[in-house]
Enzyme design. Sequence first.
Site, PDB file in Angstrom:
ATOM      1  N   ASP A   1     110.901 -44.309-100.090  1.00 25.29           N
ATOM      2  CA  ASP A   1     111.475 -43.319-100.994  1.00 25.29           C
ATOM      3  C   ASP A   1     112.055 -43.946-102.249  1.00 25.29           C
ATOM      4  OD1 ASP A   1     112.871 -40.331-101.062  1.00 25.29           O
ATOM      5  OD2 ASP A   1     114.162 -41.883-101.903  1.00 25.29           O
TER       6      ASP A   1
ATOM      7  N   VAL B   1     112.461 -37.900-102.347  1.00 26.54           N
ATOM      8  CA  VAL B   1     110.999 -37.902-102.269  1.00 26.54           C
ATOM      9  C   VAL B   1     110.556 -37.587-100.842  1.00 26.54           C
ATOM     10  CG1 VAL B   1     108.905 -39.117-102.916  1.00 26.54           C
ATOM     11  CG2 VAL B   1     111.047 -39.727-104.015  1.00 26.54           C
ATOM     12  N   ASP B   2     111.194 -38.205 -99.859  1.00 25.84           N
ATOM     13  CA  ASP B   2     110.889 -37.897 -98.463  1.00 25.84           C
ATOM     14  C   ASP B   2     111.136 -36.429 -98.163  1.00 25.84           C
ATOM     15  OD1 ASP B   2     109.968 -40.341 -97.435  1.00 25.84           O
ATOM     16  OD2 ASP B   2     112.001 -41.090 -97.153  1.00 25.84           O
ATOM     17  N   LEU B   3     112.287 -35.918 -98.602  1.00 28.00           N
ATOM     18  CA  LEU B   3     112.659 -34.545 -98.268  1.00 28.00           C
ATOM     19  C   LEU B   3     111.734 -33.544 -98.950  1.00 28.00           C
ATOM     20  CD1 LEU B   3     116.532 -34.929 -98.417  1.00 28.00           C
ATOM     21  CD2 LEU B   3     115.106 -34.735 -96.378  1.00 28.00           C
TER      22      LEU B   3
ATOM     23  N   GLY C   1     108.417 -33.588 -97.195  1.00 27.24           N
ATOM     24  CA  GLY C   1     108.505 -32.817 -95.953  1.00 27.24           C
ATOM     25  C   GLY C   1     108.446 -31.322 -96.207  1.00 27.24           C
TER      26      GLY C   1
END
Length: 406
Positions: free
Chosen positions: A146, A178-180, A183
């Site tokens: 991220d 970025v991860d969230l 997702g």
Amino acid sequence: MGALSHIRVLDLSRVLAGPWCAQNLADLGAQVIKVERPGAGDDTRHWGPPFAKDPNGQDTTESAYYISINRNKKSITLDISTPEGQAIVRDLVKTSDVVIENYKVGQLAKYGLDYLSLCAIKPNLIYCSITGFGQSGPYQQRPGYDFILQGMGGFMSITGEADHLPGGGPQKAGVAIVDLFTGMYASSAILAAVIHRDRSGEGQYIDMALLDTQVAMLANISSNYLCSGVSPHRWGNAHPNVVPYQTFQTSDSWIIVAVGNDSQFRNFVKAGNREALADDPRFATNPARIEHRASLIPLLVEMVKEKTKAQWITLLEAAGVPCGPINNLQEVFENEQVIARGIEMHVPHPTAGTMKLVASPMRLSKTPVEVRMPPPLLGQHTDEVLRNELGMSASQINELHQRGIV
């Protein structure tokens, strides 16, 4: 029953983007089976302190990080590097609608757990892969983190104080955005694929990349560049197109003032006994305020310092000027609106007794989100799933335990 109670998800992902996606689906009612490594589990189980505390105030083994992204799931432990473990995954796929994984590109193919192998077993399977850079392109084999993607994808070029100011320089977000976001995008893509499957009978492959997401979620900033050809720079807490639209330090704290039009600007400076600023041609309109930002902001900074945070918020709310405090997390969870919305939840847990969770923000009137299960203990449901879903006997399950396969 949740809106997705007819959907079963096999979650082979770990860390953040994949588990966040799977938790969104689980909150909406999907049955999610999370596959974890025997003895270790998801990496985030060990990302602490802090850990949840038991009724005696002692740390459990449940990290706050893991807790935040794994409710409403069943956990099984399974060594997918073994033929027996791979066979169990394939058997579970037969009754699953969705598979989520975030292994490196091509890594699951050597186990026969890639999309082509599994859709041969389940032709209408929806298979979502989440990687740093996607399944194609020169970077496809690179690992994705991220922090690195926030820099590479442009976010840090526009986040942080301007270079010429104290503390200036690129800054990452305080949470793994970025991860969230990946997702969340993956959740939407899976739901679209479910609707397509229900209409056509076809499954499909979903290729999600952190880099793609980071560039896409810059939204108007990316569009500004594509329209102008000019790379935007960091504005700190200010706004490139609206003035004043930023943080200000009061006599005792900080506030946000978000002036959206010229009448709001007049009301703002009137509340600070500086109404003459609204009559100054340099500041009378938003384009003029942008042009003369360097002259205006120091005057506003001095004005705001004359009153407390509470005084300013009372004055500005009465005057119809958008504003708000900058709260720490204690202030967030003590906020009357947060309390009224039930955002902090208390659910029973086998080791913590009562566990505090943040509620899902999705509010559906007919199929409300429910916390059916707290974040699971490592392998808590292994025997149950093997027995009830695959019909294994107690002796078969015991042998798998003895051999370290589960």
